[in-house]
Scaffold this motif. Structure first.
Motif, PDB file in Angstrom:
ATOM      1  N   VAL A  39       0.885  -1.166   0.000  1.00  0.00           N
ATOM      2  CA  VAL A  39       0.000   0.000   0.000  1.00  0.00           C
ATOM      3  C   VAL A  39       0.917   1.208   0.000  1.00  0.00           C
ATOM      4  O   VAL A  39       1.796   1.328   0.857  1.00  0.00           O
ATOM      5  N   ILE A  40       0.745   2.103  -0.978  1.00  0.00           N
ATOM      6  CA  ILE A  40       1.713   3.193  -1.139  1.00  0.00           C
ATOM      7  C   ILE A  40       1.180   4.587  -0.830  1.00  0.00           C
ATOM      8  O   ILE A  40       1.958   5.521  -0.708  1.00  0.00           O
ATOM      9  N   ALA A  41      -0.123   4.729  -0.707  1.00  0.00           N
ATOM     10  CA  ALA A  41      -0.673   6.069  -0.455  1.00  0.00           C
ATOM     11  C   ALA A  41      -2.051   5.946   0.187  1.00  0.00           C
ATOM     12  O   ALA A  41      -2.677   4.886   0.175  1.00  0.00           O
ATOM     13  N   LYS A  42      -2.498   7.067   0.727  1.00  0.00           N
ATOM     14  CA  LYS A  42      -3.810   7.130   1.372  1.00  0.00           C
ATOM     15  C   LYS A  42      -4.469   8.444   0.952  1.00  0.00           C
ATOM     16  O   LYS A  42      -3.793   9.459   0.803  1.00  0.00           O
ATOM     17  N   ALA A  51      -1.727  -0.725   8.060  1.00  0.00           N
ATOM     18  CA  ALA A  51      -1.206  -0.215   9.341  1.00  0.00           C
ATOM     19  C   ALA A  51       0.221   0.258   9.189  1.00  0.00           C
ATOM     20  O   ALA A  51       0.615   1.259   9.798  1.00  0.00           O
ATOM     21  N   ALA A  52       1.023  -0.422   8.369  1.00  0.00           N
ATOM     22  CA  ALA A  52       2.413  -0.001   8.145  1.00  0.00           C
ATOM     23  C   ALA A  52       2.456   1.362   7.474  1.00  0.00           C
ATOM     24  O   ALA A  52       3.332   2.182   7.774  1.00  0.00           O
ATOM     25  N   LEU A  53       1.527   1.642   6.586  1.00  0.00           N
ATOM     26  CA  LEU A  53       1.471   2.943   5.920  1.00  0.00           C
ATOM     27  C   LEU A  53       1.068   4.036   6.899  1.00  0.00           C
ATOM     28  O   LEU A  53       1.585   5.146   6.853  1.00  0.00           O
ATOM     29  N   ASP A  54       0.163   3.731   7.811  1.00  0.00           N
ATOM     30  CA  ASP A  54      -0.357   4.722   8.740  1.00  0.00           C
ATOM     31  C   ASP A  54       0.626   5.110   9.847  1.00  0.00           C
ATOM     32  O   ASP A  54       0.374   6.038  10.591  1.00  0.00           O
ATOM     33  N   LYS A  55       1.735   4.387   9.974  1.00  0.00           N
ATOM     34  CA  LYS A  55       2.713   4.697  11.025  1.00  0.00           C
ATOM     35  C   LYS A  55       3.453   5.970  10.735  1.00  0.00           C
ATOM     36  O   LYS A  55       3.674   6.387   9.678  1.00  0.00           O
ATOM     37  N   VAL A  59     -14.727   8.813   2.578  1.00  0.00           N
ATOM     38  CA  VAL A  59     -14.202   7.451   2.705  1.00  0.00           C
ATOM     39  C   VAL A  59     -12.685   7.476   2.523  1.00  0.00           C
ATOM     40  O   VAL A  59     -12.178   8.055   1.565  1.00  0.00           O
ATOM     41  N   THR A  60     -11.965   6.843   3.446  1.00  0.00           N
ATOM     42  CA  THR A  60     -10.521   6.721   3.311  1.00  0.00           C
ATOM     43  C   THR A  60     -10.222   5.571   2.366  1.00  0.00           C
ATOM     44  O   THR A  60     -10.756   4.476   2.520  1.00  0.00           O
ATOM     45  N   GLU A  61      -9.388   5.848   1.355  1.00  0.00           N
ATOM     46  CA  GLU A  61      -8.994   4.835   0.381  1.00  0.00           C
ATOM     47  C   GLU A  61      -7.481   4.704   0.378  1.00  0.00           C
ATOM     48  O   GLU A  61      -6.768   5.666   0.660  1.00  0.00           O
ATOM     49  N   TYR A  62      -7.011   3.513   0.020  1.00  0.00           N
ATOM     50  CA  TYR A  62      -5.586   3.221   0.005  1.00  0.00           C
ATOM     51  C   TYR A  62      -5.176   2.792  -1.398  1.00  0.00           C
ATOM     52  O   TYR A  62      -5.858   1.969  -2.016  1.00  0.00           O
ATOM     53  N   GLN A  63      -4.063   3.363  -1.878  1.00  0.00           N
ATOM     54  CA  GLN A  63      -3.580   2.997  -3.205  1.00  0.00           C
ATOM     55  C   GLN A  63      -2.774   1.704  -3.095  1.00  0.00           C
ATOM     56  O   GLN A  63      -1.796   1.617  -2.355  1.00  0.00           O
ATOM     57  N   CYS A  64      -3.209   0.691  -3.845  1.00  0.00           N
ATOM     58  CA  CYS A  64      -2.657  -0.653  -3.733  1.00  0.00           C
ATOM     59  C   CYS A  64      -1.895  -1.045  -4.988  1.00  0.00           C
ATOM     60  O   CYS A  64      -2.338  -0.782  -6.105  1.00  0.00           O
TER      61      CYS A  64
END
Length: 72
Positions: free
Chosen positions: A28-31, A68-72, A37-42
């Protein structure tokens, strides 16, 4: 054939949801936040840059640790 990138992503996500074979999420590289709605770029295995999609958290199932790793 969808004419916009957003339409293409939506079509790919719909196709992915209907197939029985699960896709492998590499990272996951971006949010972003769209329409509340929160979306994540996969990035998906075997699909490259053109196959990246924006997915809400509920579509990621067992991959929530990568989010979760992206959100840190």
């Amino acid at each position: 054939m969808p004419s916009t990138r957003a339409a293409l992503y939506a079509a790919q996500a719909k196709k992915r949801a209907t197939l029985e074979k699960p896709y492998t999420l590499l990272r996951v590289i971006a949010k972003r936040r769209r329409k509340g709605v929160t979306e994540y770029q996969c990035v998906w295995k075997d699909y490259g840059v053109d196959g990246m999609t924006w997915e809400p958290l509920e579509h990621l199932g067992e991959h929530k640790s990568k989010v979760a790793a992206l959100d840190k």
